[in-house]
Scaffold this active site. Structure first.
Site, PDB file in Angstrom:
ATOM      1  CG  HIS A 199     -23.868 -13.976  14.152  1.00 57.03           C
ATOM      2  ND1 HIS A 199     -23.142 -14.920  14.482  1.00 57.03           N
ATOM      3  CD2 HIS A 199     -23.419 -13.113  13.108  1.00 57.03           C
ATOM      4  CE1 HIS A 199     -22.107 -15.160  13.630  1.00 57.03           C
ATOM      5  NE2 HIS A 199     -22.144 -14.032  12.719  1.00 57.03           N
TER       6      HIS A 199
HETATM    7  C1  FAD Z   1     -19.424  -6.776  10.982  1.00 60.38           C
HETATM    8  C2  FAD Z   1     -20.085  -7.897  10.835  1.00 60.38           C
HETATM    9  C3  FAD Z   1     -19.599  -9.181  10.360  1.00 60.38           C
HETATM   10  C4  FAD Z   1     -20.442 -10.305  10.180  1.00 60.38           C
HETATM   11  N1  FAD Z   1     -19.922 -11.480   9.605  1.00 60.38           N
HETATM   12  C5  FAD Z   1     -20.781 -12.255   9.145  1.00 60.38           C
HETATM   13  C6  FAD Z   1     -20.430 -13.282   8.224  1.00 60.38           C
HETATM   14  O1  FAD Z   1     -19.026 -13.638   7.891  1.00 60.38           O
HETATM   15  N2  FAD Z   1     -21.188 -14.455   7.845  1.00 60.38           N
HETATM   16  C7  FAD Z   1     -22.458 -14.359   8.172  1.00 60.38           C
HETATM   17  O2  FAD Z   1     -23.278 -15.331   7.611  1.00 60.38           O
HETATM   18  N3  FAD Z   1     -23.123 -13.381   8.641  1.00 60.38           N
HETATM   19  C8  FAD Z   1     -22.118 -12.134   9.134  1.00 60.38           C
HETATM   20  N4  FAD Z   1     -22.644 -11.224   9.844  1.00 60.38           N
HETATM   21  C9  FAD Z   1     -24.084 -11.039  10.273  1.00 60.38           C
HETATM   22  C10 FAD Z   1     -25.000 -10.802   8.982  1.00 60.38           C
HETATM   23  O3  FAD Z   1     -24.445 -10.010   8.279  1.00 60.38           O
HETATM   24  C11 FAD Z   1     -26.358 -10.202   9.754  1.00 60.38           C
HETATM   25  O4  FAD Z   1     -27.104 -11.176  10.403  1.00 60.38           O
HETATM   26  C12 FAD Z   1     -27.287 -10.008   8.395  1.00 60.38           C
HETATM   27  O5  FAD Z   1     -26.646  -8.971   7.423  1.00 60.38           O
HETATM   28  C13 FAD Z   1     -28.825  -9.305   9.195  1.00 60.38           C
HETATM   29  O6  FAD Z   1     -29.458  -8.961   8.091  1.00 60.38           O
HETATM   30  P1  FAD Z   1     -30.871  -8.299   8.506  1.00 60.38           P
HETATM   31  O7  FAD Z   1     -31.544  -7.926   7.041  1.00 60.38           O
HETATM   32  O8  FAD Z   1     -31.302  -8.581   9.570  1.00 60.38           O
HETATM   33  O9  FAD Z   1     -30.161  -6.748   8.990  1.00 60.38           O
HETATM   34  P2  FAD Z   1     -28.986  -5.579   8.282  1.00 60.38           P
HETATM   35  O10 FAD Z   1     -28.373  -6.440   7.011  1.00 60.38           O
HETATM   36  O11 FAD Z   1     -28.387  -5.235   9.339  1.00 60.38           O
HETATM   37  O12 FAD Z   1     -29.990  -4.543   7.672  1.00 60.38           O
HETATM   38  C14 FAD Z   1     -30.612  -3.593   8.329  1.00 60.38           C
HETATM   39  C15 FAD Z   1     -30.689  -2.274   7.292  1.00 60.38           C
HETATM   40  O13 FAD Z   1     -31.830  -1.524   7.838  1.00 60.38           O
HETATM   41  C16 FAD Z   1     -31.123  -0.258   7.868  1.00 60.38           C
HETATM   42  N5  FAD Z   1     -31.922   0.588   8.864  1.00 60.38           N
HETATM   43  C17 FAD Z   1     -31.926   0.291  10.276  1.00 60.38           C
HETATM   44  N6  FAD Z   1     -32.911   1.205  10.811  1.00 60.38           N
HETATM   45  C18 FAD Z   1     -33.277   1.867   9.808  1.00 60.38           C
HETATM   46  C19 FAD Z   1     -34.116   3.119   9.643  1.00 60.38           C
HETATM   47  N7  FAD Z   1     -34.961   3.449  10.966  1.00 60.38           N
HETATM   48  N8  FAD Z   1     -34.498   3.795   8.872  1.00 60.38           N
HETATM   49  C20 FAD Z   1     -33.908   3.097   7.297  1.00 60.38           C
HETATM   50  N9  FAD Z   1     -33.068   2.234   7.431  1.00 60.38           N
HETATM   51  C21 FAD Z   1     -32.790   1.607   8.550  1.00 60.38           C
HETATM   52  C22 FAD Z   1     -29.615  -0.565   8.093  1.00 60.38           C
HETATM   53  O14 FAD Z   1     -28.906   0.707   8.009  1.00 60.38           O
HETATM   54  C23 FAD Z   1     -29.301  -1.664   7.420  1.00 60.38           C
HETATM   55  O15 FAD Z   1     -28.728  -1.389   6.261  1.00 60.38           O
HETATM   56  C24 FAD Z   1     -21.845 -10.176  10.200  1.00 60.38           C
HETATM   57  C25 FAD Z   1     -22.476  -8.882  10.686  1.00 60.38           C
HETATM   58  C26 FAD Z   1     -21.581  -7.931  10.860  1.00 60.38           C
HETATM   59  C27 FAD Z   1     -22.155  -6.471  11.236  1.00 60.38           C
END
Ligand code: FAD
Length: 533
Positions: free
Chosen positions: A471
């Protein structure tokens, strides 16, 4: 991609990026480009709920480790983050929790996030949620994010929930309702026995729109700026460096590690750090990569007297049977997210809102870096974490090379109160396993073993076995103080034409898992961009 100009460029197709790609192209002429470094979300493990246990390492993650953790025995801890369409929502444990209303009220009242109090953002949770079971004031039923009850909780999860009640925790049928505390079964971001990631719920329905272009396998290496304004991005695709321009805004949704990394590579961040790496400073913004906040989960693991947990399905013939059951009837163990049950509870009575969260896994060894039971036996796991740790960490660049992994330092246990609360979580976990409903199935608790007795023993255990709960947040926090990176409209302070719209903008961690809160951020960000507030 032949076009060189779009209205909006969204960098990162994760939880929030997918929400924005859908909302910004809906009923609008805006031309939107979504760039994702990872591949398509085509692997079957992503879509089977139980696949979570196969996804915390490997090609759909970035392969990060933390820097040595000073307060956790200098361990370099595996740090899974999604690198695939859907981002974290494609590899996560599918637990659907929203956080406590007090978290959002704290953002608005104490942390400079005007407009983000619970009463102001609740509509975005409701708009996103497509709950198949719960409705009423606290839930949405029509949103793109499919949410459902566990189809058939495992026998061990039911025993865990009873054990918690034997310990004195009330049964809670809805962690996202009026009351968060208690024990129960998590609701899941699962629909029709398949994972409902942000890519499935939001992106797929928008893919056929003429004004949306989605490119995978595209690593953005730099945000381009001109005269104090973000104007486009540079990216590498199939070994070639290309550029594309945003006529309206660049929208950064690369996650709490990826977003600060990309800003710093682009010369936007703490000047001293950037100078040290030979990066030209475009905009000195000291808060970029500061304030990293994460949940430090500590697991306890028990061996069972028989094959009562999902571990039974590690044996090939049982695995084949489970696969068949799923393919033919959409039922059985493949519909389990493994982390089926849990609790929100208090480390001591003085806490008005729960300060600990528990995750019960009906199996052992499901996640990277977590200890397991002896080979051939079956086990169960219980994870706990401090919901609002006081320590903050950093994300820094290792070098000016975009292909290098960043230096991730969550600074786990960097505050003495975090250590104390974490130790209470482990003690409570052992007590939960020691109640009669679960006790009768348990042969031995291997982690911690019976030598762990004193406060110091439990603290040492936490230092040795704690790990990320996935997280990371707050590394580009919103607010109005000098360390804020974005303002409450999510605009990067001091730079035009760019917003950050992902988990990195949280001013402080919410007391729950972070997927639904990040999707809420994507929903509100879309309204801010479109001027719909
Ligand atoms: C293994 C795991 C288990 C989890 N379990 C839970 C759960 O059960 N329930 C829950 O509520 N939350 C859970 N979480 C947390 C939740 O999924 C995250 O907080 C949420 O997905 C974050 O969203 P975000 O949009 O901030 O980033 P992300 O979803 O991480 O998206 C960022 C995206 O940007 C892309 N990216 C990064 N840098 C670049 C770049 N330079 N160029 C192009 N693309 C790029 C990445 O590849 C990624 O796809 C979990 C997370 C993980 C990793």
């Amino acid at each position: 991609m032949t076009q060189t100009h779009y209205d909006y460029i969204i960098i990162g197709g994760g939880s929030s990026g997918c929400v924005m790609a859908n909302r910004l192209t809906n009923g609008s002429n805006a031309q939107v480009l979504l760039l994702e470094a990872g591949g398509k979300d085509s692997h079957p493990y992503i879509h089977m709920p139980v696949g979570f246990s196969k996804l915390t390492a490997g090609p759909r993650t970035w392969g990060f480790n933390t820097v040595p953790q000073r307060h956790a025995n200098n361990r370099e801890i595996p740090y899974a983050q999604g690198k695939v369409l859907g981002g974290g929502s494609s590899i996560n444990a599918e637990i659907f929790t929203r956080g406590h209303p007090a978290d959002y009220d704290r953002w608005a009242r104490e942390e400079g996030a005007e407009g983000w109090s619970f009463s102001e953002i609740q509509k975005y949770f409701i708009r996103s949620e497509g709950n198949t079971t719960l409705s009423g004031d606290w839930h949405g039923t029509e949103g793109p994010l499919g949410v459902s009850n566990l189809q058939n909780p495992q026998e061990m999860t039911r025993a865990f929930v009873r054990s918690c009640q034997e310990l004195g925790l009330p049964y809670n049928p809805d962690f996202n309702g009026e009351v968060q505390e208690g024990c129960g079964f998590y609701q899941l971001t699962v629909k029709n026995a398949r994972r409902c990631s942000a890519a499935v719920g939001y992106l797929r329905p928008a893919m056929s729109r003429q004004n949306l272009t989605v490119e995978t396998g595209v690593m953005v290496t730099r945000i381009l700026t001109k005269s104090g304004r973000a104007v486009g991005v540079e990216f590498s695709q199939a070994g070639q460096i290309k550029t594309v321009f945003a006529d309206s805004e660049v929208l950064l949704t690369s996650g709490a590690i990826g977003s600060p990394k990309l800003l710093m590579l682009s010369g936007i961040g703490p000047a001293d750090h950037l100078h040290g790496l030979g990066i030209d400073v475009v905009h000195d913004l000291p808060g970029v990569g500061e304030n990293l906040h994460d949940h430090f989960g500590i697991d306890i693991v028990a061996e069972l007297t028989g094959h009562y947990s999902l571990d039974k399905y590690n044996k090939p013939h049982w695995m084949a049977w489970a696969g068949l059951q799923y393919l033919m009837f959409k039922s059985g163990p493949v519909t389990s997210n493994v982390v089926e049950g849990g609790a929100f509870w208090h480390s001591d009575k003085s806490q008005s809102v729960p300060d600990l969260q528990f995750h019960f896994l009906a199996g052992a060894g499901a996640e990277e870096g977590v200890p397991s039971v002896p080979h051939g036996s079956s086990g169960i796991t219980l994870n706990s974490y401090t919901l609002r740790p006081k320590a903050r960490g950093t994300v820094r660049l290792r070098s000016a090379n975009p292909n290098d992994t960043p230096l991730v330092d969550p600074n786990y246990l960097g505050h003495p109160d975090d250590l104390k609360t974490s130790a209470e979580g482990v003690k409570l976990s052992v007590e939960m396993f020691s109640q009669k409903s679960l006790q009768k199935y348990i042969r031995k608790i291997h982690f911690p073993d019976s030598t762990v007795k004193s406060q110091k023993d439990f603290e040492d255990y936490a230092r040795q076995y704690g790990r990320t709960s996935y997280h990371p947040t707050c590394s580009c926090k919103m607010g109005v103080d000098d360390m804020a990176v974005v303002d409450p409209q999510l605009r990067v302070r001091g730079l035009d034409g760019i917003r950050i719209c992902d988990s990195s903008v949280m001013p402080s961690l919410v007391g729950s898992n972070t997927n639904a809160p990040t999707i809420m951020i994507g929903e509100k960000a879309s309204d801010l961009v479109r001027g719909n507030t």
